[in-house]
Design a protein around this motif. Structure first.
Motif, PDB file in Angstrom:
ATOM      1  N   ARG A 170       7.937   0.973   4.050  1.00 55.72           N
ATOM      2  CA  ARG A 170       6.546   1.295   4.342  1.00 55.72           C
ATOM      3  C   ARG A 170       6.648   2.703   4.549  1.00 55.72           C
ATOM      4  O   ARG A 170       5.555   3.297   4.089  1.00 55.72           O
ATOM      5  N   ARG A 171       7.304   3.236   5.381  1.00 57.31           N
ATOM      6  CA  ARG A 171       7.267   4.873   5.524  1.00 57.31           C
ATOM      7  C   ARG A 171       7.480   5.437   4.200  1.00 57.31           C
ATOM      8  O   ARG A 171       6.995   6.399   4.036  1.00 57.31           O
ATOM      9  N   ARG A 186       4.768   5.441   2.133  1.00 62.74           N
ATOM     10  CA  ARG A 186       3.663   6.580   2.445  1.00 62.74           C
ATOM     11  C   ARG A 186       3.723   7.875   2.019  1.00 62.74           C
ATOM     12  O   ARG A 186       2.737   8.737   1.854  1.00 62.74           O
ATOM     13  N   GLU A 194       1.099  -2.148  -0.543  1.00 62.44           N
ATOM     14  CA  GLU A 194       1.052  -0.676  -0.886  1.00 62.44           C
ATOM     15  C   GLU A 194       2.141  -0.277  -2.048  1.00 62.44           C
ATOM     16  O   GLU A 194       2.070   0.638  -2.519  1.00 62.44           O
ATOM     17  N   SER A 200      -4.940   1.777  -2.136  1.00 65.20           N
ATOM     18  CA  SER A 200      -3.806   2.458  -2.402  1.00 65.20           C
ATOM     19  C   SER A 200      -3.997   3.569  -2.820  1.00 65.20           C
ATOM     20  O   SER A 200      -4.654   4.036  -3.674  1.00 65.20           O
TER      21      SER A 200
END
Ligand SMILES: O=P(O)(O)OC[C@H]1O[C@H](O[C@H]2O[C@H](CO)[C@@H](O)[C@H](O)[C@H]2O)[C@H](O)[C@@H](O)[C@@H]1O
Length: 358
Positions: free
Chosen positions: A142-143, A146, A169, A187
């Motif tokens: 997830r990081r 980003r 995402e 997104s």
């Protein structure tokens, strides 16, 4: 993203290397080093598949519709030869005797070089699932997503991978890249209002379903045999089948495939995979995704593909041919590959080490 420090643990020295995030989506080492030689130029530890190996791999690949018997047997032989119960520690498989096995430079130990090569470019991350991503925690991916557009590419069906990962995402490419879906709108990497979708083998759906059912019926009496419906391809697993029964399962697969000349067979780790004969693979999926992200003809894109499977070689090859980014092979042993770097353990690929402070 604003400037951030990223700590990259050096696995050999145990020293944390400071990294500085400057701008855009690229991260740069505090002390820049000479970028590694581009893939395909023979330097930087990059290895090409030798013609001999290619021929052997092709020989192990079985096309549907007859003529596969001898090849099925070569597959069984190769599987037997590589089985730990058969292999002495210094014994080499026939093709290994013909090649020089070169150890790739470690991606962790050379992480600053990789980052230097990505300077000023948009990093795009591609992660194979089994053997690469599964041990990595969701939070880390997830990081990662980003910071960079991130895709998971797998032989498994897309829905299953999504159920494992549950991150809306990301881009997901299931069925060896034959089933691609981008993030829903909202997104930051989604262009337009609709998610990207690509299913180049959709006409094969009814056929694959039929073959799946036939294979289940044909293998049900073989203890341990498992047939997995991966939507656009089918996997027949041998892992839990007694070795003396392997040829029985292979014969069952062969007999079903005979009726489907538009399907072909390939070999994975104790698994036979049946898929459409279309020219589509993980490499094509990578190209499609780069194009969808608007990087088709860009020179300032830096795709990083991490994978452990033979099917990931198609993606490594695309990167090498494009002379963009790097393929990173997850493998404990030296292998002939189109990747440029290696990671010994999937856990070493755990990107929380790399993107520690994101
Ligand atoms: O492309 P990947 O994400 O690397 O997927 C490749 C295959 O992964 C799965 O098989 C693997 O795991 C099995 C156990 O869970 C193991 O028995 C097999 O040897 C591994 O290859 C999946 O089941 C296959 O369908 C994928 O093709």
């Amino acid at each position: 993203m604003t400037n951030q420090n990223v700590v990259v643990p050096d696995t050999k020295s145990g020293i944390n290397l400071p990294m500085v995030r400057l701008s855009g989506s690229s991260i740069f080492p505090a002390t820049a080093q000479k970028p590694p030689t581009a893939p395909g130029t023979g330097g930087g530890g990059c290895i090409s598949l030798s013609t001999k190996k290619k021929l052997l791999l092709e020989n192990l690949e079985i096309n549907g519709g007859g003529g596969g018997g001898a090849r099925i047997n070569s597959w069984i032989d190769s599987m037997r030869a590589s089985s730990p119960t058969h292999m002495k520690s210094n014994q080499q498989l026939p093709w290994q005797q013909q090649q020089q096995q070169i150890t790739l430079p470690s991606a962790m130990d050379n992480f600053d070089q990789i980052m230097e090569a990505s300077r000023g470019k948009q990093i795009v991350m591609f992660l194979d699932y089994d053997g690469t991503l599964s041990p990595i925690m969701r939070t880390t991916v997830r990081r990662l997503a980003r910071c960079f557009p991130t895709a998971i590419v797998s032989g498994r069906c897309r829905d299953k991978v999504y159920k494992f990962v549950r991150l809306a995402e990301l881009y997901y490419a299931g069925s060896h890249g034959m089933d691609i879906k981008g993030p829903e709108k909202g997104s930051k990497y989604t262009k337009g209002t609709e998610p990207v979708i690509c299913q180049p083998a959709s006409e094969f759906l009814p056929m694959i379903d039929e073959v799946f059912k036939e294979l289940v019926a044909k293998t049900k009496l073989t203890p341990g045999a498992k047939v997995e419906n991966n939507k656009f391809c089918v996997s027949v697993h041998f892992r839990c089948v007694e070795e003396k029964k392997w040829s029985e399962v292979a014969e069952a697969v062969k007999s079903v495939l005979k009726k489907y000349p538009k399907l072909r067979l390939s070999q994975g780790r104790k698994v036979l995979e049946i898929r459409p004969t279309i020219k589509w693979d993980k490499g094509k999926a990578l190209e499609f995704l780069l194009e969808s992200l608007g990087f088709a003809n860009c020179t300032d894109v830096f795709p990083v593909y991490i994978g452990d499977d033979r099917t990931d070689e198609d993606a490594f090859k695309v990167l090498k041919e494009r002379e963009q980014g790097f393929g990173i092979l997850v493998s404990k042993v030296p292998k002939e590959t189109n990747a440029s770097y290696s990671l010994q353990e999937p856990t070493q690929a755990s990107l929380q080490n790399i993107f520690h402070n994101y």
